[in-house]
Scaffold this motif. Structure first.
Motif, PDB file in Angstrom:
ATOM      1  N   PHE A 490       0.850  -1.187   0.000  1.00 36.32           N
ATOM      2  CA  PHE A 490       0.000   0.000   0.000  1.00 36.32           C
ATOM      3  C   PHE A 490       0.893   1.247   0.000  1.00 36.32           C
ATOM      4  O   PHE A 490       2.022   1.194   0.501  1.00 36.32           O
ATOM      5  CB  PHE A 490      -0.875   0.073   1.265  1.00 36.32           C
ATOM      6  N   THR A 491       0.360   2.328  -0.514  1.00 36.01           N
ATOM      7  CA  THR A 491       1.018   3.625  -0.301  1.00 36.01           C
ATOM      8  C   THR A 491       0.040   4.496   0.472  1.00 36.01           C
ATOM      9  O   THR A 491      -1.141   4.589   0.104  1.00 36.01           O
ATOM     10  CB  THR A 491       1.352   4.323  -1.641  1.00 36.01           C
ATOM     11  N   VAL A 492       0.535   5.085   1.556  1.00 42.60           N
ATOM     12  CA  VAL A 492      -0.320   5.944   2.393  1.00 42.60           C
ATOM     13  C   VAL A 492       0.304   7.337   2.415  1.00 42.60           C
ATOM     14  O   VAL A 492       1.494   7.479   2.724  1.00 42.60           O
ATOM     15  CB  VAL A 492      -0.399   5.399   3.840  1.00 42.60           C
ATOM     16  N   GLY A 493      -0.495   8.330   2.113  1.00 40.03           N
ATOM     17  CA  GLY A 493       0.014   9.709   2.138  1.00 40.03           C
ATOM     18  C   GLY A 493      -0.226  10.346   3.503  1.00 40.03           C
ATOM     19  O   GLY A 493      -1.357  10.363   3.986  1.00 40.03           O
ATOM     20  N   LEU A 494       0.855  10.843   4.114  1.00 37.48           N
ATOM     21  CA  LEU A 494       0.716  11.524   5.422  1.00 37.48           C
ATOM     22  C   LEU A 494       0.902  13.016   5.209  1.00 37.48           C
ATOM     23  O   LEU A 494       1.956  13.454   4.701  1.00 37.48           O
ATOM     24  CB  LEU A 494       1.773  11.026   6.413  1.00 37.48           C
ATOM     25  N   ASN A 495      -0.066  13.793   5.576  1.00 34.66           N
ATOM     26  CA  ASN A 495       0.049  15.245   5.418  1.00 34.66           C
ATOM     27  C   ASN A 495       1.084  15.812   6.394  1.00 34.66           C
ATOM     28  O   ASN A 495       1.386  15.187   7.419  1.00 34.66           O
ATOM     29  CB  ASN A 495      -1.315  15.903   5.655  1.00 34.66           C
ATOM     30  N   PRO A 496       1.620  17.009   6.081  1.00 34.32           N
ATOM     31  CA  PRO A 496       2.591  17.611   7.001  1.00 34.32           C
ATOM     32  C   PRO A 496       1.968  17.777   8.392  1.00 34.32           C
ATOM     33  O   PRO A 496       0.754  18.036   8.503  1.00 34.32           O
ATOM     34  CB  PRO A 496       2.871  18.992   6.394  1.00 34.32           C
ATOM     35  N   ALA A 497       2.780  17.673   9.431  1.00 31.32           N
ATOM     36  CA  ALA A 497       2.344  17.883  10.823  1.00 31.32           C
ATOM     37  C   ALA A 497       1.006  17.198  11.087  1.00 31.32           C
ATOM     38  O   ALA A 497      -0.013  17.862  11.276  1.00 31.32           O
ATOM     39  CB  ALA A 497       2.248  19.369  11.133  1.00 31.32           C
TER      40      ALA A 497
END
Ligand code: AHR
Length: 507
Positions: A490-497
């Protein structure tokens, strides 16, 4: 966008079981924690015993299985007898620790009753500051003996015929600190704690006992304190305590967020000392860790010092009423993730504290209530973090902070639920400017599918929730942030902070 982080988990590669008691908390007779916190008989939401139902509801929402009581520093001059029996005969006393007046309208019977109402159990701290073995035995008799002794029958006469069956006991509190009433050297405390534990075990060998560790890693006596005290208590205790509070004297939030590296260092060092004592003793058992005070504590300090100096000895004092920011919640999340990564030895932890006093829940007297920013990471880990903590192979881009090298931008832990049907990735993105993609791989598992991605994000690191504006910082559902590449990748995008809870369920 920064380079990607990689987190790979193999089926069966487990660190340890996450004990439910890692989601414990703490109620001390301090400020508005008890009075005008959990207990406010004149409040429109009070139940027939005077406990606020809206507070109880949020405590249940947090999922807190164990609550430490009655202190903290308070316990070191406390006489438990003052808090039992007819309320109008209970004495008011000076509390030297917090420079307040304790009215004793709430004591151990009321607290044990409240614990049941919120689905929790008490962890009782005993006074090894001004008192010792005799008072501890009396308290144990009063709390736990079924009947037929003076003290157990007295409990029945007070309206509590059933014993409270308190299983977890802290042998004093922060006895290494000069601020503690009756503080001790490591030798003095080690001997007293050992004698107290031996005597308590003569009454009930199955009690779970916690020896006092250092109040902080910055104590000059750390970690000699652990080595010396455990050399006395090793045979008769199950846990050693750790306490840690973070402040914010940083210009740079990235330095602030790196502080959980100190939590990891603290845990590793205490484990090493426990194992050293075990080796010296040719022992068989491992001493487990009870991180029974952890949090951030800095917003209220100046105010409190002035109040205690200028207007001490009041029955209601607004002390330690930290209003937590969004960035505070991110650091609390990093601490929780660190606990999960030490699930093999860290078997108990108490968020200090629960209501109004450095707490996830804040109330107004006679008025509203709110979930502080730190409420959410705690609730999420308490809800989705029970099961087996998985040993993840985690690689993250790194940065240098003021105090630590090689700080991971992505701090993460992975838990498989007790029944094996769910896997949850908990992650904080410490990068304040850049989103970070995570390549998340499940190896050797049956097929898992993404369920949801909950995130705590905010455009202002200093944003807070208050009873007047309770929803400024709240979790959201991320949509389209997870890409299922097939085969457990899977690829999971984590937003800044951001604080992230990414849930997967067996297909
Ligand atoms: O939680 C507040 C205080 O912090 C506790 O009373 C004490 O144990 C610690 O220093």
């Amino acid at each position: 966008m920064r380079e990607q982080a990689k987190i790979t988990v193999e089926n069966g590669n487990v660190i340890g079981t996450v004990e439910k008691n890692v989601f414990g908390s703490f109620v001390e007779h301090l400020g508005r924690s008890v009075y005008y916190g959990i207990y406010e008989p004149d409040h429109p939401n009070a139940d027939e015993l005077g406990f606020r139902k809206d507070v109880a509801e949020l405590v249940r929402e947090l999922g807190v299985p164990i609550i430490r009581y009655p202190g903290g520093n308070f316990v070191s001059s406390y006489r438990w007898e003052d808090g039992v029996g007819p309320v109008n005969e209970r004495p008011a006393r000076l509390d030297p620790n917090w420079r307040a007046i304790e009215t004793n309208r709430v004591g151990l019977n009321e607290f044990a009753t409240w614990c049941k109402r919120v689905g929790s159990e008490p962890m009782m701290a005993i006074n090894l500051g001004t008192r010792g073995v005799e008072a501890a035995l009396d308290l144990l008799d009063y709390c736990n003996h079924p009947s037929g002794t003076y003290l157990s029958d007295l409990r029945a006469r007070h309206g509590y015929p059933e014993p409270h069956n308190v299983r977890y006991w802290c042998l004093g509190n922060e006895m290494d600190g000069v601020w503690q009433v009756g503080y001790k050297t490591a030798y003095e405390y080690g001997r007293l704690a050992e004698q107290t534990a031996r005597a308590m075990r003569m009454i009930d060998p199955d009690l779970k006992l916690v020896s006092c560790g250092s109040s902080h890693t910055f104590m000059p006596s750390f970690p000699d304190w652990e080595a010396e005290t455990l050399s006395h208590t090793y045979d008769v205790v199950d846990y050693i305590s750790l306490h840690q509070y973070f402040e914010n004297d940083f210009d740079n939030p990235a330095d602030f967020l790196a502080q959980s590296m100190e939590t990891d260092h603290f845990i590793r060092t205490v484990i090493a000392v426990c194992d050293y004592v075990k080796a010296k003793k040719r022992g068989k058992k491992d001493i487990m860790l009870s991180f029974d005070e952890w949090n951030l504590w800095y917003h209220s300090k100046e105010h409190d010092a002035q109040l205690q100096k200028e207007e001490p000895w009041q029955t209601v004092m607004h002390l330690l009423e930290d209003v937590y920011t969004f960035e505070d919640a991110l650091l609390a999340g990093c601490m929780l993730i660190t606990f999960l990564k030490h699930a093999d030895r860290l078997k108990m932890a108490c968020l200090a504290q629960l209501v109004n006093v450095i707490a996830p829940i804040m109330t107004d007297i006679g008025g509203g209530i709110c979930r502080q920013t730190t409420f959410f990471p705690f609730k999420h880990v308490s809800c989705y973090g029970r099961g087996e903590s998985m040993r993840a192979f985690a690689v993250s881009p790194k940065y240098e902070s003021r105090a630590y090298s090689d700080v991971n931008y992505v701090e993460s832990a992975v838990v498989q639920s007790e029944d094996g049907s769910e896997i949850t990735l908990f992650a904080v993105n410490r990068d304040l400017e850049n989103a970070i993609p995570v390549a998340f791989t499940l190896r050797g598992f049956d097929e898992f599918r993404p369920v949801e991605h909950i995130a705590l994000e905010c455009d202002d690191l200093k944003a807070v929730n208050t009873p007047a504006d309770p929803d400024r910082v709240k979790p959201c559902q991320r949509i389209g942030s997870i890409e299922d590449l097939g085969g457990g990748a899977f690829t999971v995008g984590l937003n800044p902070a951001s604080w992230n809870v990414v849930r997967f369920r067996k297909a």
